[in-house]
Design a protein around this motif. Sequence first.
Motif, PDB file in Angstrom:
ATOM      1  N   ASN A 158       0.916  -1.104  -0.021  1.00  0.00           N
ATOM      2  CA  ASN A 158       0.122   0.112   0.043  1.00  0.00           C
ATOM      3  C   ASN A 158       1.108   1.502  -0.177  1.00  0.00           C
ATOM      4  O   ASN A 158       1.977   1.199   0.323  1.00  0.00           O
ATOM      5  N   SER A 194      -4.242   0.422  -2.181  1.00  0.00           N
ATOM      6  CA  SER A 194      -3.659  -0.882  -1.910  1.00  0.00           C
ATOM      7  C   SER A 194      -3.969  -1.927  -2.917  1.00  0.00           C
ATOM      8  O   SER A 194      -4.958  -1.656  -3.757  1.00  0.00           O
ATOM      9  N   ASP A 195      -3.165  -3.049  -2.906  1.00  0.00           N
ATOM     10  CA  ASP A 195      -3.518  -3.833  -3.760  1.00  0.00           C
ATOM     11  C   ASP A 195      -5.105  -4.632  -3.705  1.00  0.00           C
ATOM     12  O   ASP A 195      -5.473  -4.830  -2.476  1.00  0.00           O
ATOM     13  N   ASP A 196      -5.519  -4.724  -4.886  1.00  0.00           N
ATOM     14  CA  ASP A 196      -6.873  -5.598  -4.628  1.00  0.00           C
ATOM     15  C   ASP A 196      -7.044  -6.029  -6.164  1.00  0.00           C
ATOM     16  O   ASP A 196      -7.611  -5.501  -6.941  1.00  0.00           O
ATOM     17  N   GLU A 197      -6.858  -7.248  -6.500  1.00  0.00           N
ATOM     18  CA  GLU A 197      -6.731  -8.011  -7.824  1.00  0.00           C
ATOM     19  C   GLU A 197      -8.247  -8.255  -8.259  1.00  0.00           C
ATOM     20  O   GLU A 197      -8.481  -8.688  -9.195  1.00  0.00           O
ATOM     21  N   GLY A 214      -7.651  -2.234  -7.543  1.00  0.00           N
ATOM     22  CA  GLY A 214      -7.042  -1.457  -6.584  1.00  0.00           C
ATOM     23  C   GLY A 214      -8.189  -1.056  -5.435  1.00  0.00           C
ATOM     24  O   GLY A 214      -9.313  -0.963  -5.744  1.00  0.00           O
ATOM     25  N   LEU A 225       1.775   2.025  -6.894  1.00  0.00           N
ATOM     26  CA  LEU A 225       1.118   0.952  -6.584  1.00  0.00           C
ATOM     27  C   LEU A 225       1.222  -0.089  -7.783  1.00  0.00           C
ATOM     28  O   LEU A 225       1.506  -1.468  -7.794  1.00  0.00           O
ATOM     29  N   TRP A 226       1.161   0.242  -9.009  1.00  0.00           N
ATOM     30  CA  TRP A 226       0.941  -0.272 -10.081  1.00  0.00           C
ATOM     31  C   TRP A 226       2.501  -0.530 -10.729  1.00  0.00           C
ATOM     32  O   TRP A 226       2.685  -0.831 -11.976  1.00  0.00           O
TER      33      TRP A 226
END
Length: 304
Positions: A2, A44-47, A90, A121-122
């Motif tokens: 994050n 934050s990561d959220d696939e 995300g 993030l990316w």
Amino acid sequence: MNVTVRAAAKINLHLGVGAPRGDGFHPLTSVYQAIGLCDDVTASDDESGWDLRLQVSDWIDAGAVPVDSGNIVTRAASLLARHHGIASDGHLLIEKAIPVAGGLAGGSADAAAALVALDRLWDAQTSDEDLLAIAAELGSDVPFALLGGTALGTGRGELVTPLADAGTWWWVLVPSLEGMSTPEVYRHFDKLFPDASPTPPPADELIAAVASGEPHRLARLLRNDLQAAAIDLRPDLGLLLDEGEEEGALRGLVSGSGPTCVFLCESADHARDLAGALMRRGHGIVLVANGAVAGAHIVGGNHG
């Protein structure tokens, strides 16, 4: 992983407005200053896709901020993802302290913060030039929100040039619980000033005052061409400006299209004294902030 990015509210030290162009936009000459009233955006990561959430300070109506595709942050994510040909996945959390529809470019600050946070993030490694171009697509104030400091804005305000600024400026802000529509204020400006020049008034003298660091000099030169329209729509703003100056502000000004009113002070102590006086007059929400501060920048995160 994050990453948290902070972006600042802006005030206009000079907002010169020209008659609307053929495309409906008004040419502007603006001197922006970023001040120490900020929103934080954490990506934050959220696939599993895209998720946007909101936390607000107690003086902000959370219902006034969309958390769907109508939020400028979602548009920022889409434009950045499209630029790189990737999915806009995300989880974003916006922590808002900048009033909504207050003439302080809070939405633009959120968009700028989102661009910086999602770029990290990316691991997109977007060039500064491309990031500013994407920001300009989002809105006139977004490029400045990336840059921060004190800067000259031209065109629709989106062409931004940093300015020399020798001061630490102290401001008292009085937001309103009722926002104002920027397009409505511009329409009212056109109604009040049908013979406005197509060329907005220049800011040369004010730019020299900023470079001098002298608050009394700056106070004399503050200008907002939208102020008359904002006060005509909301006469209470004019009364508030009078109150602030009666209590010792060097100068009061409607910020941008309003309704937030800002008051320039000599020092931090002066600002705190003025804030106390305005609270005693019954204004429940009075904020003190200094400028100029940095544009959108990373303040936290992890790589876990």
